[in-house]
Design an enzyme around this catalytic site. Structure first.
Site, mmCIF file in Angstrom:
data_model
loop_
_atom_site.group_PDB
_atom_site.id
_atom_site.type_symbol
_atom_site.label_atom_id
_atom_site.label_comp_id
_atom_site.label_asym_id
_atom_site.label_seq_id
_atom_site.Cartn_x
_atom_site.Cartn_y
_atom_site.Cartn_z
ATOM 1 N N GLY A 322 -9.327 15.462 1.857
ATOM 2 C CA GLY A 322 -8.205 14.532 2.032
ATOM 3 C C GLY A 322 -7.652 14.183 0.680
ATOM 4 N N ARG A 360 -7.874 -0.046 -5.234
ATOM 5 C CA ARG A 360 -9.063 0.722 -5.588
ATOM 6 C C ARG A 360 -9.698 0.278 -6.900
ATOM 7 N NH1 ARG A 360 -9.296 5.415 -6.721
ATOM 8 N NH2 ARG A 360 -11.262 5.925 -5.702
ATOM 9 N N CYS A 391 -1.710 -13.470 -7.520
ATOM 10 C CA CYS A 391 -2.490 -14.624 -7.988
ATOM 11 C C CYS A 391 -3.976 -14.341 -7.811
ATOM 12 C CB CYS A 391 -2.066 -15.892 -7.240
ATOM 13 S SG CYS A 391 -0.390 -16.404 -7.620
#
Length: 463
Positions: A322, A360, A391
């Site tokens: 993938g 990630r 934030c």
């Protein structure tokens, strides 16, 4: 664009407190082919181009942040994998990396199969015309409704992930009057050398049925007794972002050992073995991924050797790339906003996206590279941390990298190798609007997943 001067952070570092690089690259304007898609280049003005279109034009038409996907590169990688394994093996694209109707059509046209792991991914595949028999359905907790739809449309295989799921799938198939092709996912006790939370083959995790203590063998016994299930093989997946083939060798040996035990006990040679995916890509220049031809040769030889030793016919191999297909095909384009130098440490470069479009780095401590792409610069390198606008102190896109010291608000920077998992895991944190995915090919660009709007955001808020 503004070119106003500002005090810069450190120009170089021999040792960084946290980070990937220990020294700046010799040329900040260079593009490493390992981390960029195949049609990326710089034009005569030094502006980055993809598919023949410069990023300034793309930013003006589609805005930032945005994911820009090199369609020609995606299709070429599909062909590379299909040709590497040949007609006697199956390549299933792992849809969880990134899926859209356009991507499904490309997969279909390039001859790849598709692996889905949710009802939504299955719906996308079917809506885009992927033949159901070329779809594999994964997941550790498929709902009855998802199983019903998968069996009704005739998916090519369902990967069984637990003893309960064996019964559940068999019951649904029996009720629908179908005989469903299945594989059993086994955990083989091989832990991939990767981040703890994405290493998926050791026993202490939620996926699969353990090979240890005979559980996988018992799963085979139970499945073979059920008339509504056709057991076609064994599935194994050992992790993600893997460069070393040693783990696959150990995994294949253990899976083939199970195939031999099945033959000895039941007189059945299962015809297929799925070795999963998880092959790594280059996120930075220091990563060294393997080419599909090398991977195919190694896996075929490993399985062939182990089967010969066990006196088994070599089964048909399946793999599930993938990230290895879509990851390198896209980059995320940002506009620089606030630049905040911290003397003696680094310069913080804030962009108009962040953890809502790439979680990630925060989630896996993933490493990325970044480049100034709206122009070239001969300024000295400065150590930077590219951060988002959310934030959250963990809102980091690129933890440590080097950019030119004359970087200014309004410049465009791009993070390559963001085709996998970034859009798939994107969120509306702080009510951010998820960026579009724009496919670029041969001088044309088109939106394949549009940018969210405030109307989209509010439509789900029923008040």
């Amino acid at each position: 664009m503004s070119r106003s001067a500002h005090p810069a952070g450190p120009r170089h570092a021999d040792v960084l407190p946290e980070g990937h690089y220990t020294a700046p690259p010799t040329d900040l304007n260079a593009l490493d082919a390992k981390v960029w898609s195949r049609t990326v280049d710089r034009n005569t003005d030094g502006v980055l181009t993809v598919g023949g279109i410069d990023v300034a034009t793309l930013a003006e038409e589609f805005g930032t942040p945005g994911y820009f996907l090199d369609e020609a590169d995606f299709r070429a990688r599909c062909r590379d994998w299909r040709e590497a394994f040949g007609p006697d093996a199956d390549v299933f694209y792992a849809g969880k990396a990134f899926l859209s109707r356009a991507v499904v059509r490309w997969l279909h046209e390039e001859g790849l199969n598709l692996d889905v792991c949710s009802g939504g991914e299955l719906a996308t595949a079917l809506a885009a015309g992927m033949p159901a028999e070329r779809i594999a359905f994964h997941g550790n907790n498929k709902t009855v409704a998802e199983i019903e739809r998968a069996i009704e449309v005739g998916v090519g295989r369902i990967v069984l992930d637990s003893f309960q799921e064996i019964v559940r799938v068999a019951h649904v198939a029996d009720r629908l009057g179908k005989r469903q092709r299945v594989q059993i996912r086994v955990t083989v006790g091989v832990e991939a050398h990767t981040h703890e939370f994405i290493a998926t083959a050791h026993e202490d995790q939620k996926f699969g049925i353990a090979l240890a203590d005979g559980e996988a063998a018992e799963a085979v016994r139970r499945t073979l007794k059920l008339d509504s299930l056709e057991l076609i093989g064994i599935h194994s997946h050992i992790g993600s972002q893997i460069f070393d083939m040693a783990g696959f060798e150990v995994s294949a040996r253990r899976v083939v050992g199970l195939l031999a035990a099945v033959r000895d006990e039941h007189g059945v040679e299962l015809p297929e073995i799925d070795l999963g995916g998880g092959l790594g890509i280059a996120y930075t220049s220091e990563d060294d991924p393997r080419e599909p031809q090398e991977i195919a040769k190694a896996l075929t030889e490993i399985v062939g050797r182990e089967c010969a030793a066990a006196g088994l016919r070599a089964p048909r191999i399946s793999v599930e790339p993938g990230r290895a297909i879509v990851g390198p095909t896209a980059f995320t384009l940002y506009e620089v906003g606030t630049i905040k130098p911290l003397e003696g440490l680094r310069t913080y470069v804030s962009v108009d996206g962040g953890m809502s479009d790439n979680i990630r780095t925060a989630l896996y401590d993933a490493e990325y590279s970044v480049s100034l792409v709206s122009r070239v610069s001969d300024a000295e390198p400065m150590l930077v941390r590219v951060v988002g606008k959310h934030c959250e102190s963990g809102d980091i896109v690129v933890r440590d990298a080097f950019l030119p010291a004359d970087l200014a608000p309004g410049d465009l920077v791009a993070v390559p190798a963001t085709g996998a998992y970034c859009r798939s895991m994107a969120s509306n944190y702080n009510h951010a609007l998820r960026p579009p995915v724009v496919a670029v090919s041969e001088g044309e660009a088109r939106v394949i997943v549009r940018r969210e709007t405030e109307e989209d955001l509010l439509r789900l808020d029923v008040g």
